[in-house]
Structures are given as structure tokens and as C-alpha cells.
Design a protein around this motif. Sequence first.
Motif, mmCIF file in Angstrom:
data_model
loop_
_atom_site.group_PDB
_atom_site.id
_atom_site.type_symbol
_atom_site.label_atom_id
_atom_site.label_comp_id
_atom_site.label_asym_id
_atom_site.label_seq_id
_atom_site.Cartn_x
_atom_site.Cartn_y
_atom_site.Cartn_z
ATOM 1 N N ASN A 117 144.053 59.843 72.768
ATOM 2 C CA ASN A 117 143.964 58.688 72.327
ATOM 3 C C ASN A 117 144.539 59.064 69.899
ATOM 4 O O ASN A 117 145.030 56.995 69.555
ATOM 5 N N ASP A 172 144.884 50.455 70.321
ATOM 6 C CA ASP A 172 145.521 49.037 71.016
ATOM 7 C C ASP A 172 145.037 48.632 72.348
ATOM 8 O O ASP A 172 145.137 50.160 72.684
ATOM 9 N N ALA A 173 144.699 47.336 72.236
ATOM 10 C CA ALA A 173 143.544 47.108 73.431
ATOM 11 C C ALA A 173 144.861 47.120 74.355
ATOM 12 O O ALA A 173 145.184 46.286 74.948
ATOM 13 N N ASP A 174 143.958 48.108 76.115
ATOM 14 C CA ASP A 174 144.973 47.882 77.165
ATOM 15 C C ASP A 174 145.839 48.594 77.276
ATOM 16 O O ASP A 174 146.574 48.186 78.519
ATOM 17 N N GLY A 175 146.646 48.832 76.270
ATOM 18 C CA GLY A 175 147.981 49.731 75.579
ATOM 19 C C GLY A 175 148.858 48.154 76.029
ATOM 20 O O GLY A 175 150.523 48.197 76.061
ATOM 21 N N ALA A 176 148.501 47.121 75.681
ATOM 22 C CA ALA A 176 149.511 46.488 75.463
ATOM 23 C C ALA A 176 150.299 46.327 74.499
ATOM 24 O O ALA A 176 151.279 45.935 74.855
ATOM 25 N N ARG A 210 140.104 52.995 80.086
ATOM 26 C CA ARG A 210 140.342 51.564 79.752
ATOM 27 C C ARG A 210 141.347 51.596 79.280
ATOM 28 O O ARG A 210 141.729 49.609 79.358
ATOM 29 N N ASN A 211 142.697 52.223 79.456
ATOM 30 C CA ASN A 211 144.201 51.630 79.348
ATOM 31 C C ASN A 211 144.980 51.731 79.923
ATOM 32 O O ASN A 211 145.101 52.489 80.877
ATOM 33 N N GLY A 212 145.117 50.399 80.541
ATOM 34 C CA GLY A 212 145.399 49.740 81.711
ATOM 35 C C GLY A 212 146.991 50.474 81.180
ATOM 36 O O GLY A 212 147.382 51.170 82.855
ATOM 37 N N ALA A 213 147.754 50.551 80.164
ATOM 38 C CA ALA A 213 148.830 50.764 80.659
ATOM 39 C C ALA A 213 149.787 52.096 80.225
ATOM 40 O O ALA A 213 150.073 53.057 81.520
ATOM 41 N N ARG A 253 148.625 53.364 84.042
ATOM 42 C CA ARG A 253 149.439 53.169 84.639
ATOM 43 C C ARG A 253 150.601 54.048 85.170
ATOM 44 O O ARG A 253 151.192 54.623 85.748
ATOM 45 N N SER A 291 139.267 56.449 87.712
ATOM 46 C CA SER A 291 138.669 56.759 87.132
ATOM 47 C C SER A 291 137.479 57.555 87.347
ATOM 48 O O SER A 291 136.880 56.931 88.875
#
Length: 366
Positions: free
Chosen positions: A190, A206-210, A298-301, A304, A317
Motif C-alpha cells: 500500500n 484510497d478507501a476500497d480502491g475507489a 480491505r481494498n475491494g479493487a 478483484r 482473506s
Amino acid sequence: MSESTLYIGLMSGTSLDGIDCALVDFSSGNPRLLGTALRPFEAGLHAELLALQTPGDNELQRVALAANALAEAYAASVAAVLAEAGVAPDQVAAIGMHGQTLRHRPELGFTVQIGNAALLAERSGIRVVADFRSRDVAAGGQGAPLVPAFHRGVFGGKRHRAVVNIGGIANITDLPAKGAVRGWDCGPGNVLLDGWNARHHGQPYDADGAWAAAGNSVNELLERLLADEYFDLAPPKSTGRDLFHLGWLDQHLAGLPGLAPVDVQATLLEFTARSIANEIEQEAGEAEAIYICGGGARNGAMMRWLAALLAPRLVSSTEALGLHPDWVEAVAFAWLAKQCLAGQPGNLPAVTGAAGARVLGAIYSA
């Protein structure tokens, strides 16, 4: 106290996002969380810890004062977790304190993690085990990563697995069903994503990779980043902010003027995911399942990207294995403190390159 099965682990990592504190019961063999706390750094301490990552004026005094401030913050975290769990200090065998890494130069024979362990012992009334990495470096090792020995005990199984910790720096533990465990730092986690986001948005991450997901990866920049010589090195290897920092990124951006910041963030996200996936393919290609811990989980992007790059393997996870991804490293340093008090090794020579197994840590009595 020596018979207690309760330990506290403290971790503040390369990402500089704060202090993870976990109270752990090892009575059943596998760790059981009794209480946790995440304490963000006070702004002034965060700024100083970041500034101390590079050489500057009056460093000796500044490092000493930062170590004291860090110990006070650690003590506050410990008190909060004990209060939450209803546990008294004299019920805890020891605190495992990783400390804050300021320099990691095993090729020069040293690694520096600050945090005044003596002061923490005074404030908490609990024995403290600290300075885990130096003995491994003294034995010719990288001093990192240290968590694979813990991963072996907690996450090892009948299937070939890999565990990826995505903190500031990302590291991989290869856990075959049979054979030697391997582990190494695979590159930035990160650290670049957080730094670029802070530069442009003033936010720590960058919250959730948005933001990254809103941009388009730039192939020329991606190729430049992936061409760094670090990725050609074979394990054992370790790295940190000494190599991967915004100045390093700026050097690669210098020949590519006019890139939109959002597209740089998108490129950094793909770069991080690809550097992890590439190393798994090269060094742990037979792993059937990949388990992610640390902030990257915790970074959804990010998740994925990893799922797409590592398909058809399962990507999940560590919560699927019974331990929440936010607390894996803090629990690992509680475990390392337990190993130290038991006179048991905490390193894996096949991981760090040390001359042999070593008991890690220096003990500060309460």
C-alpha cells in the motif's frame, strides 16, 4: 506470570496507518483474540515518523523523542485492550513490540525499528519483548519477513496455500502441504498507493480502491515500474521504504508528463497486484488457494485484480481460515514474544537466509 498463556502483540507497519494491538490467548494452541484496538497516530507523531524515513538534521535526538512518543502511544493501546477484555496487566506474560521501522538495510548489516521498550515496560507494568529482527540480520539473514513461521503454525494445512500480507510492503508465505515453507517481500503493497492518494487528496488511503478504480492504467508506466531490478531477485529478499517511495515513483513519472493523477493511481493498483501475482506464479505456482491479510484485504479493487490475475485459484482473506486479516501481524508478534520466552526460534532460515534458527528478541522485564 511465566505460566500465563496471554500475550499482547503490537504492530505499526510501513504503511504508517497506526498501531495494531491484539490481546491473544494461546492456551488452546491456536491463537484466540480476546481484544483488539487500532490507534491512529497523532498527526505530529505521524509526520515525524514519516520524516525520519529519510536522513535529516538532529536525527539522534529526534529518533529518541519519537521512540518515547511511540512507547506512550503503545502503552495507551495496551491499556485500552486490557480494559476492553477485563484483564489485569499481571495476567499477561509479555508484550511483543515490533516497533516502527525507520531503516531496513540488511545488505549493510542493520535494520532499525524504534520504540522505547523500557519505557513501555514501565508504563504498562508488563514484560516487553522487542528488537526481533536484529538477531536474524546478525546471523546473515534479511531480518524479514518474520511472519512465515507464524503462518506455518496457524495457516498450514493439507492443501498447498500461499498467504499474502499487503501492508505498506507486501510479503508472501508459500505453505506447501509437504516440504519447506518459504517467504519473502515481493514489493510494494500500500505504500505507493497511500502516498499518491495523500499527495492528491490529503487522505491516508484510497478507501476500497475507489479512486484507483475510476482511472485507467497506463501501460508504459506499468512496464517501467515492473522493470525494477528488485523483481528479478530470487528469494530470500526483503525491502521497504528505502527503495519503494514517492521519490522512486517520481523518477519513473519524469519521462511521462501530463498523466492524470487518477490514471497514475490506477496504474499503481495494477502494479501492486501484478507484482504479487507474478511472484506467486514464479515461486509458488502450485498453490491452490491464496489468502490475503493486512490493509490490502480491505481494498475491494485490489482483491478483484488479484482474483482475476490468479484465477482459477481461490483468492480470499485469512478470515476464511479463522483469523481476521486486520490482526494477523499483531498476533504474529504476540506469538514471537511467546517463542522468545520459551527459548524457541522465531525465524525460518529458508525464508530470511540466516545461518540458522535463532531465538529472536530482547527482553525488558516489567
